[in-house]
Design a protein around this motif. Structure first.
Motif, short mmCIF file in Angstrom:
data_model
loop_
_atom_site.label_atom_id
_atom_site.label_comp_id
_atom_site.label_asym_id
_atom_site.label_seq_id
_atom_site.Cartn_x
_atom_site.Cartn_y
_atom_site.Cartn_z
N PHE A 18 0.85 -1.18 0.00
CA PHE A 18 0.00 0.00 0.00
C PHE A 18 0.89 1.23 0.00
O PHE A 18 1.87 1.28 0.73
CB PHE A 18 -0.89 0.02 1.25
N ASP A 38 -11.66 0.21 1.69
CA ASP A 38 -11.35 0.91 2.92
C ASP A 38 -12.67 1.28 3.59
O ASP A 38 -13.43 2.08 3.06
CB ASP A 38 -10.53 2.17 2.62
N GLN A 78 -5.97 -4.44 9.41
CA GLN A 78 -5.68 -3.07 9.82
C GLN A 78 -5.09 -2.28 8.66
O GLN A 78 -4.47 -2.84 7.77
CB GLN A 78 -4.69 -3.06 10.98
N ASP A 79 -5.25 -0.97 8.70
CA ASP A 79 -4.66 -0.08 7.71
C ASP A 79 -3.14 -0.20 7.79
O ASP A 79 -2.55 0.10 8.82
CB ASP A 79 -5.10 1.36 7.99
N THR A 122 -9.98 -1.99 9.55
CA THR A 122 -10.84 -1.11 8.77
C THR A 122 -10.84 -1.43 7.28
O THR A 122 -11.62 -0.86 6.52
CB THR A 122 -10.40 0.35 8.95
N TYR A 123 -9.96 -2.30 6.84
CA TYR A 123 -9.96 -2.72 5.43
C TYR A 123 -10.66 -4.06 5.30
O TYR A 123 -10.39 -4.99 6.05
CB TYR A 123 -8.53 -2.83 4.90
N THR A 150 -10.84 -9.06 7.09
CA THR A 150 -10.48 -7.68 7.33
C THR A 150 -9.03 -7.61 7.79
O THR A 150 -8.47 -8.62 8.25
CB THR A 150 -11.38 -7.03 8.40
N ARG A 210 0.87 8.29 10.00
CA ARG A 210 0.77 7.55 8.74
C ARG A 210 2.13 7.49 8.07
O ARG A 210 2.87 8.47 8.05
CB ARG A 210 -0.24 8.21 7.81
N THR A 218 -12.98 2.71 6.58
CA THR A 218 -12.76 3.70 7.64
C THR A 218 -13.96 4.65 7.69
O THR A 218 -14.41 5.15 6.68
CB THR A 218 -11.47 4.49 7.37
N GLU A 270 0.45 5.67 -0.11
CA GLU A 270 -0.51 6.77 0.04
C GLU A 270 -0.98 7.25 -1.33
O GLU A 270 -0.17 7.54 -2.20
CB GLU A 270 0.14 7.91 0.81
#
Length: 131
Positions: A28, A116, A74-75, A55-56, A72, A92, A118, A30
Motif C-alpha cells: 500500500f 477501505d 488493519q490499515d 478497517t480494510y 479484514t 501515517r 474507515t 498513500e
C-alpha cells in the motif's frame, strides 16, 4: 538396522501436506491502489475469518459475482506507538505491506476486491450481508 533376511526395513514415506492456500502480499502506498508484490503457496488451509479486526475489508469474488471468502485487516499505513505512560501516538507512513491468505481453489476464476471501510460502522462479526 537390517532384518534377518538381510534387507532394510521399509521406511514410511514423509507425510505430504497439501498446499491449499495462497499467501498474497500487498503493498500500500498513500494515494495509490494496493499492488500485489508476492504470492506464495503455503501448506494447510486458509483460516476462516469471522471477526472484524481492522478497517480494510477484502473479498474474493467468484466469476458469478458471489463472495467466496472475506476478511479484514488493519490499515497498513498507520503506525501506532504505545507508551507505558502518557498518550499513545498514531501517524501515517508513506508505504506499508499486508498479507492475506486465500484458498487456492478460489483463485481460478476470481478477483480480490479491497475496500477501505474507515468511518463506516462495522459489526463485530463478518457475514454475507456485511460483505
Amino acid at each position: 538396522m537390517r532384518t534377518a533376511e538381510g534387507v532394510d526395513p521399509k521406511k514410511p514415506l514423509p507425510a505430504r501436506v497439501e498446499r491449499a492456500t495462497v499467501r498474497l502480499t500487498l503493498q500500500f502506498e498513500e494515494g495509490a491502489p494496493p499492488r500485489l508484490i508476492d504470492a506464495q503457496m503455503i501448506e494447510g488451509r486458509a483460516p476462516v475469518q469471522r471477526f472484524v479486526i481492522g478497517t480494510y475489508l477484502y473479498a474474493v469474488i467468484g466469476a458469478d459475482g458471489r463472495a467466496l471468502e472475506a476478511g479484514t485487516f488493519q490499515d497498513p499505513l498507520v503506525e501506532r506507538s504505545y507508551q507505558q505512560q502518557g498518550p499513545h501516538s498514531e501517524r501515517r507512513t508513506k508505504s506499508g505491506v499486508v498479507g492475506i491468505s486465500i484458498l487456492r481453489e478460489h483463485l481460478g476464476a476470481a478477483r480480490v476486491q479491497i475496500v477501505d471501510m474507515t468511518g463506516m460502522p462495522l459489526p463485530r462479526e463478518l457475514n454475507e450481508e456485511v460483505v
